[in-house]
Each structure stands twice: as structure tokens, then as C-alpha cells.
Enzyme design. Structure first.
Site, mmCIF file in Angstrom:
data_model
loop_
_atom_site.group_PDB
_atom_site.id
_atom_site.type_symbol
_atom_site.label_atom_id
_atom_site.label_comp_id
_atom_site.label_asym_id
_atom_site.label_seq_id
_atom_site.Cartn_x
_atom_site.Cartn_y
_atom_site.Cartn_z
ATOM 1 N N LYS B 77 26.549 4.875 28.482
ATOM 2 C CA LYS B 77 27.822 5.701 28.493
ATOM 3 C C LYS B 77 28.316 5.729 27.219
ATOM 4 O O LYS B 77 28.361 4.961 26.564
ATOM 5 C CB LYS B 77 28.281 5.044 29.698
ATOM 6 C CG LYS B 77 29.733 5.708 29.781
ATOM 7 C CD LYS B 77 30.597 5.055 31.230
ATOM 8 C CE LYS B 77 31.616 5.765 31.599
ATOM 9 N NZ LYS B 77 32.272 5.098 32.906
ATOM 10 N N SER B 152 33.487 8.371 36.953
ATOM 11 C CA SER B 152 33.425 8.787 35.433
ATOM 12 C C SER B 152 32.077 8.530 34.680
ATOM 13 O O SER B 152 31.748 9.296 33.736
ATOM 14 C CB SER B 152 34.397 8.058 34.433
ATOM 15 O OG SER B 152 34.121 6.442 34.554
ATOM 16 N N SER B 176 33.380 4.001 39.345
ATOM 17 C CA SER B 176 32.659 5.043 38.208
ATOM 18 C C SER B 176 31.220 4.788 38.208
ATOM 19 O O SER B 176 30.435 5.445 37.338
ATOM 20 C CB SER B 176 33.394 4.775 36.893
ATOM 21 O OG SER B 176 34.574 5.541 36.925
#
Lengths: 100, 486
Positions: B77, B152, B176
Site C-alpha cells: 500500500k 482505503s 481499511s
């Protein structure tokens, strides 16, 4: 979803934006008035809970801080520290004048 | 040698292929890079890919012998700092930022010999549940490209589901990792707070967030957690694991007591999600488990408490983006106007919204009514879970109340977007672990089963997850990718 009525106008939004150092145009202020009323209105549903005697959480788990040995070690060099700066001066970060 | 078929390839299997000499790390990375080049322009799961860098790292692993997991690719990420490699946090304010150091989890990945395929898309500063709040454009869901992948960590989920990486790391502040895992048919783990180092993670809400695995299987999840978990002298809240992570074997659930908070399921849950959830409860009893009613009376206040605490921490953490030391600067005649212009141009609408909420909640006259009250609710949510775990081994809930929603559907209604995290964010407030596993399809879209445990019960959750995984028999490859197509 339940909600409380929150009194929050453009002046309050501009004041909070000043505290947060975010420039907002009039359209953003107008939009944020409505959005913050809605979100804070939902958030305020907990304000009436009779829980004044409950200790607020400081840390979610009961752990002691994991501290390392207090020994000096090399850090970043001046060149490294300045490598990402948008306006590096000879020995530091250049910024505009503080007062206008 | 025939081209390697990486669709549906688990990291565990990839490691076995490498160790058996059936392929090299360079060939494996090359197979993913080819797919990324072909399919990521439409999916937009990656923000940064550097094929030469990846292939060089893979060759280095081939030369050193590919033991253990060495040579297996991974995606990170873009909230995780990578030394010498751009790290944007999905924000314009960090465009062009090159970290000086690796995040601890990336350093651990490197030490294990994992090969980075690139950095994945996310909602700006991890604030969002759809990846539509990325300043670099949204990611699409590989199961249905008209829908969001969740967020997210939507990029980290989409690239694994689409066969553009065997596994990935995400971060979880309110759901997330788990919600995008559920939306994309993956396994995702929110670890116990303080078991994984946050050093080098671009900070959003420090008291809530952890890094965790996003994988095709529960065993891959355990393998990746073995890599990333552990104490760090660079994160004072990180105490590491109480016991080593064990690779789980599927089995029965005889004698296991699962708590079900029925009252929390009464409204706001899509009927299809509820049907899949009830089917898995039935499976649990067929595997020998007992279902026990539990009450979490304060969990329903979790959304309100979360949307004080997380924005309050964010407003403080994001004050560091001032146009002075790194990132974007928009000039002004004096320092303050430079700050205001920089932050106005550099932050997107959702980030501004949260900074405004947090600043308001922490400002003079409101601090006690909002922030302190929210932290009291947080204490009560923790107590709810503590009380429940006296009588049960784990709590079961859907991961999200819906399947992946259409792109754009919630962009004009922040509260509706936040409400998608209703079942995940109480876990972050309590600092306890939760595993999301695929729970079958609802009208062709994946749903998630969330298994929540007391602090430091990851091994138990992984064992339960492996049992459910085998019983549910979910195929994590989207239909369009099956049979070697696309």
C-alpha cells in the site's frame, strides 16, 4: 441514522479553517457548513450518554511503552534531510517572511 | 519453460515452485509485471511500478537461493514508506516524495526476501471506504469494474484479486483492510494493536491503525503475518507477538463458542449479506461449534466515537504537511498564507473534511463534549468486548453490511460512506484483532465473514478462519479470470 441539530455557520467554518491552516473558498465553506452539520449532528448523539464517570481511553491495550536503549546513533545527514524540501537553502529550509 | 499462470496462485504455492526450481523469482515477477502492464491501466490498482527495479530485486533473490519465502513477489500500500521509491499516501501533497527509510514492515519483507511489485492505490491518507478519494483516480473492483474495490486499501485488494500480485499489505484504521478484502473476495487481517510496527507508515490515526496482510488464503495470511509482526525499537507502541503465528490447518470446530451480537444485525444489513451470514452460522454449528448470544450495547455508538477520535488524531498528524520540509508548496507572501495555500491545494475534499471535524472537536469549548466523551465511549466498547470474551472464543459479524457498491454511489454522502464501516471500526477502537474471510457471493459479488477475537488471539482466529474457509469453499478468482482468460 439518528442525529442532533448542530448550529454551525460559515463564520464557525472559517474560524476552524484558520485554526487548521487550510484556505477555503466560498463554495467550499458553503459545502462544509452542510457536511459538518450532518456529521457532527451524528457524532453529537453520544454527547447525551450519562457516562461522565467512565474513564476516557488513553491507550486501547494495557501495554507499557516499548522503549529502546538510550544510546546515540547516527541520524540523517543534512543533505538527506533537505532532499525532499520544496525550497532548500544552503543550510536549511527557506520559508516566506513570518509577518506580513 | 511454459509461461507461469499466476491467476489464483497463492504465495505459499509460489514459494514452493521457487524452492522446487520450477520457476525463478525473475520469471515469477516477470509474469506479474506482464499482467500489470496489460490489465492495470483499466484497474488502476498500482500508483507506482518500476519493472527494472523489481526484476533486479528478483534476480538478487534467485542468486541467493530462494529459501523460505524468498523470491515471492508482494505489493505494498502506498501509505508504507519505501526507501528511494516514491510514496504518496494517495495525496497530491506528497507527490514526488522519496522516503529516506523503509517502513519496518517493508524492511521485514525485504529481510524475508519478498520482491516488491509496486505501490498500490488508496484513499488519500487512508481516509475512505472506496478508494475513490485517491488524488490519483479510483481503483476498480476486479469482480465488477463498475464497482468500488472498497477502501482505503482498495488498490492492495484489487491487485491480488486480479492476479496482479500474489498478496499485499494494507493498513486498517477503521476497516481499511477487512472491508476491501470482503469486497474483493480476499482474506484480510487486522492484527492486535501493537503487534506490528507502524514505523514508516504515513500516520492517519495512530491509536487505531495497524498494518496487516491481504491474501488469497488464510494460510497465506498467517505466513505474511509471520513476516511482518514483531516488536520494533522504532515504534514505542509496538510490543510484538505474545506467541509465534502458527500456520493453521483446517479442521472441525467442536467445543468452540461463537458469540453473535444479534441486536447489531437488526437493521442496515443488506438481505443478501444477512443470508450469507446466517448460512455460515449454520456451517459453524455443523462443524461442532455452539452459537451464543452476546450483547455489545455500545458498539452502535462506535461510528460516532470513531468520527471524533480518528479525525482528531488526523488533524494533529496532518499538521506536519506545511510545505516546508517535503511535498508540495504553494507560495504566498507570508508564512501563514503559504501554509493555507499549500494545504488548500494539496489536500482533497475528504481529507479537508476530516481535518475540519478533528480541529473543531479539539477546539476550545468543544474538547470535553466531543473528544473526551468519545474516549469514554471507547472505554465502554472495550468493556463490551471484554465482557463478551468471558463467555465466547470469538465473535462473528458480517465484515460490511453491503457488497461492493457502484462507483460514485456514496461520494456525495460522507455519512453513508462512513456507515459502511459500522461492523469493523469498533474493533479498531478496542485494539483487538479481527479476520475477514470470503463468505460466498451475493448476486455475483463477494461478501465477508468477520471473526473477532480478544487481544493476541490471532492463532485462534486463523484456525477458525481455516475451518470456515474449507467449509465455505470459496473460489477467490473472479469469473472473468477463470480458465486462463484475461
Amino acid at each position: 441514522m439518528s442525529a442532533e441539530r448542530i448550529e454551525l455557520g460559515p463564520d464557525e467554518v472559517r474560524h476552524v479553517a484558520t485554526l487548521a491552516r487550510i484556505g477555503l473558498d466560498d463554495a467550499e465553506v458553503e459545502r462544509l457548513v452542510g457536511e459538518l452539520q450532518t456529521i457532527l449532528g451524528h457524532v453529537a448523539t453520544i454527547s447525551a450518554l450519562p457516562i461522565a464517570d467512565v474513564p476516557p481511553t488513553a491507550h486501547s491495550l494495557d501495554v507499557a511503552g516499548a522503549l529502546r536503549e538510550d544510546v546515540a546513533k547516527p541520524g540523517v545527514t543534512r543533505e538527506q534531510a533537505l532532499a525532499n524540501a520544496p525550497d532548500p537553502a544552503v543550510d536549511g529550509f527557506r520559508v516566506p517572511p513570518i509577518g506580513s | 519453460m511454459a509461461a507461469i499462470d499466476v491467476i489464483g496462485l497463492t504465495a505459499e504455492r509460489a514459494a514452493a515452485l521457487l524452492r522446487a526450481g520450477e520457476c525463478s523469482s525473475e520469471e515469477l515477477a516477470g509474469a506479474y509485471l506482464e499482467r500489470i502492464e496489460a490489465f492495470d491501466p483499466a484497474l488502476h490498482g498500482y500508483l507506482h511500478v518500476d519493472p527494472e527495479h523489481t526484476l533486479a530485486a528478483a534476480r538478487a533473490q534467485d542468486q541467493s537461493g530462494n529459501v523460505g519465502l524468498a523470491g515471492v513477489p508482494i505489493a505494498y500500500k502506498d501509505l508504507l514508506s519505501t526507501k528511494g521509491v516514491p510514496t504518496t499516501a494517495g495525496s497530491k501533497i506528497l507527490e514526488g516524495f522519496i522516503p529516506l527509510e523503509d517502513a519496518d514492515v517493508v524492511a521485514r519483507g525485504n529481510a524475508a526476501g519478498l520482491v516488491s511489485l509496486g505501490k498500490t492505490n488508496l484513499d488519500e491518507f487512508a481516509m475512505g471506504s472506496s478508494t475513490e478519494h485517491s488524488a490519483y483516480g479510483p481503483t476498480r473492483n476486479p469482480w465488477d469494474q463498475t464497482r468500488v474495490p472498497g477502501g482505503s486499501s482498495g488498490g492492495s485488494a484489487a491487485v491480488v484479486a486480479a492476479g496482479l500480485a500474489p498478496w499485499s499489505l494494507g493498513t486498517d484504521t477503521g476497516g481499511s483492510i477487512r472491508q476491501p478484502a470482503a469486497f474483493c473476495g480476499l482474506v484480510g487481517l487486522m492484527p492486535t494493536y501493537g503487534t506490528v510496527s507502524r514505523f514508516g507508515v504515513v500516520a492517519f490515526a495512530c491509536s487505531l491503525e495497524q498494518v496487516g496482510p491481504m491474501t488469497l488464503t488464510v494460510r497465506d495470511c498467517a505466513l505474511l503475518q509471520q513476516v511482518i509482526a514483531g516488536g520494533s525499537e522504532r515504534d514505542a507502541t509496538c510490543v510484538g507477538l505474545r506467541e509465534p503465528i502458527v500456520l493453521p490447518e483446517p479442521g472441525r470446530l467442536d467445543g468452540v463458542r461463537f458469540g453473535v451480537p444479534w441486536a447489531e444485525l437488526e437493521d442496515g444489513v443488506d438481505p443478501g449479506i444477512r443470508e450469507r451470514f446466517d448460512a455460515s452460522l449454520k456451517l459453524a454449528t455443523e462443524l461442532g461449534a455452539e452459537l451464543v448470544d452476546v450483547e455489545l450495547p455500545y458498539a452502535r455508538h462506535g461510528l460516532a466515537a470513531y468520527y471524533v477520535i480518528a479525525p482528531a488524531e488526523a488533524s494533529a498528524n496532518l499538521s506536519r504537511f506545511d510545505g516546508v520540509r517535503y511535498g508540495l508548496r504553494v507560495d504566498g507572501p507570508d508564512l501563514r498564507s503559504m501554509y493555507e495555500a499549500t494545504r488548500s491545494a494539496g489536500f482533497g475534499p475528504e481529507v479537508k473534511r476530516r481535518i475540519m471535524i478533528g480541529t473543531y472537536a479539539l477546539s476550545a469549548g468543544y474538547h470535553d463534549a466531543y473528544y473526551v466523551q468519545a474516549q469514554r465511549v471507547r472505554t465502554l466498547i472495550r468493556r463490551d468486548f471484554d465482557a463478551a470474551f468471558l463467555g465466547v472464543d470469538a465473535i462473528l459479524l458480517p465484515t460490511a453490511p453491503t457488497t461492493a457498491f457502484p462507483m460514485g454511489a456514496r461520494m456525495d454522502d460522507p455519512l453513508a460512506m462512513y456507515a459502511n464501516d459500522i461492523f469493523t471500526l469498533p474493533v479498531n477502537l478496542a485494539g483487538i484483532p479481527a479476520l475477514s474471510i470470503p463468505n460466498g457471493l451475493v448476486e455475483g459479488l463477494p461478501s465477508g465473514l468477520q471473526i473477532i477475537g480478544a487481544a493476541h488471539t490471532e492463532n485462534t482466529l486463523l484456525r477458525f478462519g481455516a475451518a470456515f474457509e474449507q467449509a465455505i469453499g470459496f473460489d477467490p478468482v473472479p469469473p472473468a479470470l477463470r480458465g486462463g482468460a484475461a
